[in-house]
Design an enzyme around this catalytic site. Structure first.
Site, mmCIF file in Angstrom:
data_model
loop_
_atom_site.group_PDB
_atom_site.id
_atom_site.type_symbol
_atom_site.label_atom_id
_atom_site.label_comp_id
_atom_site.label_asym_id
_atom_site.label_seq_id
_atom_site.Cartn_x
_atom_site.Cartn_y
_atom_site.Cartn_z
ATOM 1 C CD GLU A 1 7.875 0.834 10.573
ATOM 2 O OE1 GLU A 1 6.751 0.942 10.063
ATOM 3 O OE2 GLU A 1 8.851 0.295 10.013
ATOM 4 N N GLY B 1 2.397 -5.532 7.344
ATOM 5 C CA GLY B 1 1.472 -6.374 6.583
ATOM 6 C C GLY B 1 0.347 -6.868 7.468
ATOM 7 C CB VAL C 1 -3.107 -9.995 12.114
ATOM 8 C CG1 VAL C 1 -2.967 -10.805 13.401
ATOM 9 C CG2 VAL C 1 -3.399 -8.540 12.444
ATOM 10 C CB CYS D 1 -2.279 -0.584 8.336
ATOM 11 S SG CYS D 1 -1.002 0.669 8.431
ATOM 12 C CD GLU E 1 4.443 -0.165 12.621
ATOM 13 O OE1 GLU E 1 3.233 -0.073 12.917
ATOM 14 O OE2 GLU E 1 5.327 0.483 13.194
ATOM 15 C CG ASN F 1 -0.401 -0.264 2.503
ATOM 16 O OD1 ASN F 1 0.746 -0.688 2.609
ATOM 17 N ND2 ASN F 1 -1.148 -0.015 3.548
HETATM 18 N N1 NAI Z 1 -1.408 -3.435 7.843
HETATM 19 C C1 NAI Z 1 -1.092 -3.175 6.615
HETATM 20 O O1 NAI Z 1 -0.498 -2.148 6.318
HETATM 21 C C2 NAI Z 1 -1.425 -4.158 5.585
HETATM 22 C C3 NAI Z 1 -2.441 -5.069 5.747
HETATM 23 N N2 NAI Z 1 -2.726 -5.933 4.762
HETATM 24 C C4 NAI Z 1 -3.857 -6.844 4.925
HETATM 25 O O2 NAI Z 1 -3.444 -8.120 4.539
HETATM 26 C C5 NAI Z 1 -4.245 -8.618 3.472
HETATM 27 C C6 NAI Z 1 -3.413 -9.464 2.565
HETATM 28 O O3 NAI Z 1 -2.406 -8.706 1.901
HETATM 29 P P1 NAI Z 1 -0.977 -9.328 1.635
HETATM 30 O O4 NAI Z 1 -0.183 -8.457 0.764
HETATM 31 O O5 NAI Z 1 -1.146 -10.746 1.206
HETATM 32 O O6 NAI Z 1 -0.361 -9.224 3.106
HETATM 33 P P2 NAI Z 1 0.745 -10.107 3.758
HETATM 34 O O7 NAI Z 1 0.800 -9.809 5.196
HETATM 35 O O8 NAI Z 1 0.584 -11.522 3.375
HETATM 36 O O9 NAI Z 1 2.077 -9.588 3.033
HETATM 37 C C7 NAI Z 1 2.907 -8.573 3.498
HETATM 38 C C8 NAI Z 1 4.346 -8.898 3.144
HETATM 39 O O10 NAI Z 1 4.750 -10.105 3.783
HETATM 40 C C9 NAI Z 1 5.267 -11.034 2.833
HETATM 41 N N3 NAI Z 1 4.967 -12.379 3.301
HETATM 42 C C10 NAI Z 1 3.818 -13.091 3.122
HETATM 43 N N4 NAI Z 1 3.912 -14.291 3.740
HETATM 44 C C11 NAI Z 1 5.125 -14.339 4.329
HETATM 45 C C12 NAI Z 1 5.803 -15.304 5.115
HETATM 46 N N5 NAI Z 1 5.243 -16.480 5.427
HETATM 47 N N6 NAI Z 1 7.040 -15.020 5.553
HETATM 48 C C13 NAI Z 1 7.630 -13.848 5.273
HETATM 49 N N7 NAI Z 1 7.042 -12.892 4.514
HETATM 50 C C14 NAI Z 1 5.807 -13.124 4.056
HETATM 51 C C15 NAI Z 1 4.568 -10.636 1.562
HETATM 52 O O11 NAI Z 1 5.236 -11.135 0.427
HETATM 53 C C16 NAI Z 1 4.586 -9.129 1.664
HETATM 54 O O12 NAI Z 1 5.848 -8.620 1.319
HETATM 55 C C17 NAI Z 1 -4.819 -7.375 2.839
HETATM 56 O O13 NAI Z 1 -5.996 -7.639 2.190
HETATM 57 C C18 NAI Z 1 -5.002 -6.496 4.042
HETATM 58 O O14 NAI Z 1 -6.209 -6.796 4.690
HETATM 59 C C19 NAI Z 1 -1.976 -5.949 3.641
HETATM 60 C C20 NAI Z 1 -0.957 -5.092 3.431
HETATM 61 C C21 NAI Z 1 -0.645 -4.080 4.383
HETATM 62 C C1 NM2 Z 2 0.732 7.591 5.698
HETATM 63 N N1 NM2 Z 2 -0.426 7.024 6.362
HETATM 64 C C2 NM2 Z 2 -0.515 7.525 7.720
HETATM 65 C C3 NM2 Z 2 -1.623 7.433 5.639
HETATM 66 C C4 NM2 Z 2 -0.395 5.557 6.346
HETATM 67 C C5 NM2 Z 2 0.858 4.915 6.878
HETATM 68 C C6 NM2 Z 2 0.651 3.514 7.380
HETATM 69 C C7 NM2 Z 2 0.555 2.445 6.334
HETATM 70 O O1 NM2 Z 2 1.610 1.965 5.889
HETATM 71 O O2 NM2 Z 2 -0.556 2.028 5.985
#
Ligand code: NAI
Ligand code: NM2
Length: 518
Positions: free
Chosen positions: A492, A256, A258, A312, A278, A181
């Site tokens: 962060e 990423g 949870v 997030c 995060e 994102n």
């Molecule tokens: N809190 C946040 O900023 C974010 C939340 N999400 C949520 O997660 C959902 C899924 O999105 P994803 O991109 O699939 O998130 P994800 O948490 O699976 O991926 C985030 C990162 O972790 C890596 N990753 C995935 N599995 C891993 C593992 N077993 N070991 C090490 N690295 C690993 C991915 O390649 C990516 O670089 C989204 O629909 C959203 O709801 C996604 C992205 C950001």
């Molecule tokens: C920049 N901000 C505050 C809109 C989002 C930053 C947190 C994230 O990586 O989702």
């Protein structure tokens, strides 16, 4: 001063303040032709692979990059490259590191239009927002450059002229794993403090957004970083696992979901590696009826629709005091109806496509499920097809506001990660605080009120790591950012991030004789 800090947001709201620069790229033309891995100071093809990934331009659905996911050997090569640079970098003074970070910040600033354009092409967010992200990115490097020179230990006098001192030392090779994102900004949030503290880094972006992080790697090299200081490996879960399990990795910082955060913590525990997590959120935004009405409405939009709602810390549970519920809802809907959806590279676009088709389908399914559970869709929540034919396969949807929501509904409990706002009425402060905290997440929260005592009292009671009063989703790099509860731990940004990228060594010095008890 205040204006300076608020600059990104002001630009965001008042487009004409920003000079439009000529851009060579438009939507529908970019094709990556360069290797996307980076180590020892240059782009490389990985030496081995675990499968292949494709990255898309979300506004057209075109594949813009096909790349091999780094295998165990390539991950090891990147880590060895980081180790080599670490030996040089750890010896540098804080001021020497500071100069490299400042130069990197300067280059990012100089190339910001190009970087923002690439971020928009690969992520789908509007060019307006991407410019803000790039601005936050160079500010992050500047901020940690500023701290690098003043990192120091403590001197402690002991009896008899003896003394002790502490040294703040780097951890070693740190791993950054990022989400899609905020691809460039997340990489800066991690590399800024990591490099300032004297560490080297291996970074893995999300396979959906592999492009801009490599540009950051090139910028660090151009700025004078030793070859290998910042390396990039590409891939998905398997590549991430090689990184997390590698014996020579000293720390993992992850952004990423949870479930992935939990897996990373588990892998890190085997090697006793510290982690910063995060993770997601389902943050509350509380609007009291004594709020400045227009600010509250704008705050709710900022809390929900940046980056197509894929943020997030978004305040997706909007609690509105009952006496202003109707007026507030009508005004929000009126403003949402005016959000310009379309080609994210156009100046007047405010909402681009979601990241990919599965994400679009997931978000639309949440809206469908919400309807089945009895919410009223006040606006949006439908697939959207822009008039421009080149965008017909893009992943667009109309921003959505849900009314008549209840706390027990799925759309109110789960992170949707899309442009969907849930509005919930409340009556009293005590009641809303309890409902706001009734979630397993705790990343962010917001409160709008003109009663300063109440605003601070509510902020103190909210179980969230980042609380906003009378604003939402601003992110000054000077302020720590991170979660409570299942939204993760570690911080962060801010001075405190230094704690998460360094370790303290105590040196105890005897000035007298050794008095043995034997
Ligand atoms: N809190 C946040 O900023 C974010 C939340 N999400 C949520 O997660 C959902 C899924 O999105 P994803 O991109 O699939 O998130 P994800 O948490 O699976 O991926 C985030 C990162 O972790 C890596 N990753 C995935 N599995 C891993 C593992 N077993 N070991 C090490 N690295 C690993 C991915 O390649 C990516 O670089 C989204 O629909 C959203 O709801 C996604 C992205 C950001
Ligand atoms: C920049 N901000 C505050 C809109 C989002 C930053 C947190 C994230 O990586 O989702």
């Amino acid at each position: 001063m205040k204006l300076l800090r608020a600059a990104p947001i002001i630009r965001f709201l008042i487009p004409k303040l920003h000079q439009t620069m000529s851009r060579s790229l438009s939507t529908g033309v970019f094709q990556n032709s360069q290797p996307l891995n980076y180590r020892a100071g240059g782009r490389v093809q990985p030496v081995d692979s675990v499968g292949q990934e494709q990255a898309y331009e979300p506004s057209t659905g075109r594949v813009i990059a096909t790349f091999a996911c780094s295998g165990e050997k390539e991950v090891n090569e990147a880590i060895q490259s980081a180790k080599t640079a670490f030996k040089i970098w750890r010896q540098k003074s804080g001021m020497e590191r500071s100069r490299v970070l400042l130069e990197a910040a300067r280059i990012i600033r100089e190339r910001s239009e190009e970087l923002a354009t690439m971020e928009t092409i690969n992520n789908g967010k509007s060019i307006f927002e991407a410019r803000v992200d790039i601005e936050i990115s160079w500010q992050t490097l500047e901020y940690y450059a500023g701290l690098a020179g003043s990192m120091a230990g403590q001197h402690v006098q002991l009896p008899g002229g003896s003394f002790g001192y502490t040294r703040r030392e780097p951890l070693g090779v740190c791993v950054g794993i990022g989400a899609w994102n905020y691809p460039f900004q997340i990489a800066c949030w991690k590399s800024g403090p990591a490099l300032a503290c004297g560490n080297a880094m291996v970074y893995k972006p999300s396979p959906f957004t592999p492009i801009t992080v490599v540009l950051l790697a090139e910028i660090f090299t151009e700025a004078g970083a030793p070859p290998g200081l910042f390396n990039v490996v590409q891939g998905a879960a398997a590549t991430g696992e090689f990184l997390c399990k590698h014996a020579e990795v000293a720390k993992i910082s992850f952004t990423g979901s949870v479930p992935t955060g939990s897996k990373i913590m588990e892998m890190a525990s085997k090697g006793i590696k510290p982690v910063t997590l995060e993770l997601g959120g389902k943050s509350p935004l509380i609007i009291f009826s004594d709020s400045n009405f227009d600010n509250a409405v704008n705050g709710a939009l900022m809390a929900n629709f940046l980056t197509q709602g894929q943020v997030c810390c978004n305040g997706t549970r909007v609690f509105v005091q009952r006496d202003i519920l109707q007026k507030f809802t009508e005004e929000v809907v009126k403003k949402v109806a005016k959000i310009k959806i379309g080609d994210p590279l156009l100046e007047d676009t405010r909402m681009g496509p979601l990241i990919n088709r599965p994400q679009l389908e997931k978000v639309l399914a949440f809206v469908k499920g919400a309807k089945e559970q009895g919410v009223k869709v006040l606006i949006g929540g439908e697939p959207y097809v822009p008039a421009d034919p080149k965008l017909k396969s893009g992943y667009f949807m109309s921003p959505c506001v849900l009314g008549e929501c209840r706390d027990d509904m799925t759309c109110v409990k789960e992170e949707i990660f899309g442009p969907v706002m849930s509005i919930l009425p409340f009556d009293t402060e005590e009641e809303v605080l309890e409902r706001a905290n009734n979630t397993t997440y705790g990343l962010a929260a917001g409160v709008f009120s003109r009663d300063i005592q109440r605003a601070h009292r509510v902020a103190a009671g909210l179980q969230a790591g980042m609380c906003f009063i009378n604003n939402y989703n601003v992110s000054p790099v000077e302020l720590p950012f991170g979660g409570y509860k299942k939204s993760g731990f570690g911080r962060e940004n801010g001075q405190v991030a230094i704690e998460y990228y360094s370790q303290l060594k105590t040196v105890c010095v005897e000035m007298g004789n050794v008095e043995s008890v034997f």
